[in-house]
Design a protein around this motif. Structure first.
Motif, PDB file in Angstrom:
ATOM      1  N   ILE A   7       0.841  -1.209   0.000  1.00 49.63           N
ATOM      2  CA  ILE A   7       0.000   0.000   0.000  1.00 49.63           C
ATOM      3  C   ILE A   7       0.870   1.249   0.000  1.00 49.63           C
ATOM      4  O   ILE A   7       0.574   2.228  -0.692  1.00 49.63           O
ATOM      5  N   LEU A   8       1.962   1.227   0.766  1.00 44.60           N
ATOM      6  CA  LEU A   8       2.869   2.374   0.808  1.00 44.60           C
ATOM      7  C   LEU A   8       3.468   2.657  -0.571  1.00 44.60           C
ATOM      8  O   LEU A   8       3.455   3.797  -1.046  1.00 44.60           O
ATOM      9  N   PHE A   9       3.973   1.617  -1.238  1.00 44.97           N
ATOM     10  CA  PHE A   9       4.551   1.809  -2.571  1.00 44.97           C
ATOM     11  C   PHE A   9       3.472   2.176  -3.597  1.00 44.97           C
ATOM     12  O   PHE A   9       3.730   2.954  -4.515  1.00 44.97           O
ATOM     13  N   LEU A  10       2.266   1.648  -3.425  1.00 48.03           N
ATOM     14  CA  LEU A  10       1.152   2.020  -4.301  1.00 48.03           C
ATOM     15  C   LEU A  10       0.819   3.498  -4.152  1.00 48.03           C
ATOM     16  O   LEU A  10       0.592   4.190  -5.145  1.00 48.03           O
ATOM     17  N   SER A  11       0.846   3.990  -2.939  1.00 49.70           N
ATOM     18  CA  SER A  11       0.556   5.415  -2.723  1.00 49.70           C
ATOM     19  C   SER A  11       1.617   6.296  -3.382  1.00 49.70           C
ATOM     20  O   SER A  11       1.306   7.351  -3.936  1.00 49.70           O
ATOM     21  N   VAL A  12       2.868   5.852  -3.340  1.00 47.95           N
ATOM     22  CA  VAL A  12       3.950   6.603  -3.987  1.00 47.95           C
ATOM     23  C   VAL A  12       3.754   6.590  -5.501  1.00 47.95           C
ATOM     24  O   VAL A  12       3.909   7.618  -6.175  1.00 47.95           O
ATOM     25  N   PHE A  13       3.380   5.441  -6.052  1.00 43.67           N
ATOM     26  CA  PHE A  13       3.131   5.332  -7.489  1.00 43.67           C
ATOM     27  C   PHE A  13       1.949   6.213  -7.903  1.00 43.67           C
ATOM     28  O   PHE A  13       2.021   6.929  -8.909  1.00 43.67           O
ATOM     29  N   ILE A  14       0.891   6.201  -7.115  1.00 41.50           N
ATOM     30  CA  ILE A  14      -0.283   7.023  -7.407  1.00 41.50           C
ATOM     31  C   ILE A  14       0.087   8.504  -7.358  1.00 41.50           C
ATOM     32  O   ILE A  14      -0.364   9.299  -8.183  1.00 41.50           O
ATOM     33  N   SER A  15       0.913   8.871  -6.409  1.00 39.96           N
ATOM     34  CA  SER A  15       1.379  10.254  -6.315  1.00 39.96           C
ATOM     35  C   SER A  15       2.178  10.652  -7.560  1.00 39.96           C
ATOM     36  O   SER A  15       2.070  11.781  -8.050  1.00 39.96           O
ATOM     37  N   ALA A  16       2.976   9.727  -8.095  1.00 39.42           N
ATOM     38  CA  ALA A  16       3.734   9.993  -9.322  1.00 39.42           C
ATOM     39  C   ALA A  16       2.788  10.218 -10.499  1.00 39.42           C
ATOM     40  O   ALA A  16       3.024  11.105 -11.331  1.00 39.42           O
TER      41      ALA A  16
END
Length: 111
Positions: A7-16
């Motif tokens: 979820i943490l890495f998904l949030s970073v990807f979504i932010s990108a």
């Protein structure tokens, strides 16, 4: 814990993705300044960004906090790759080196 890390890495990807949408909007010519800030790209980007913040909050309840800088560093990789795909930006040698250094740092941190 693994789910929270994903979820943490998904949030970073979504932010990108949000950053790419904002840049796409900035590259466009708008009829007036109101349209420049209130258009589909910008509204979608900020909606996606708030979703990313919400996912961050969920992940931070379970994930080890020492992993957060690693996840945030990966955002640079995501932005460079997404810029290449959606904005047709060239991948310069300097950007490739930056990706290599970031990936190396992440690998060193994880092991």
């Amino acid at each position: 814990m693994i789910t929270a890390t994903i979820i943490l890495f998904l949030s970073v990807f979504i932010s990108a993705i949000s950053q790419i949408l904002l840049k796409k909007s900035a590259l466009k010519k708008w009829k007036n300044s109101l349209r420049e800030y209130l258009n589909l790209y910008v509204i979608t980007a900020y909606t996606i960004f708030f979703t990313a913040v919400f996912l961050d909050l969920l992940a931070l309840r379970k994930v080890n906090l020492s992993l957060v800088p690693v996840a945030e560093a990966s955002s640079y990789i995501f932005v460079i790759i997404l810029s290449r795909i959606f904005l047709k930006e060239k991948l310069s040698k300097l950007k490739a080196l930056a990706i290599l250094l970031i990936v190396t740092g992440i690998i060193i941190f994880l092991y």
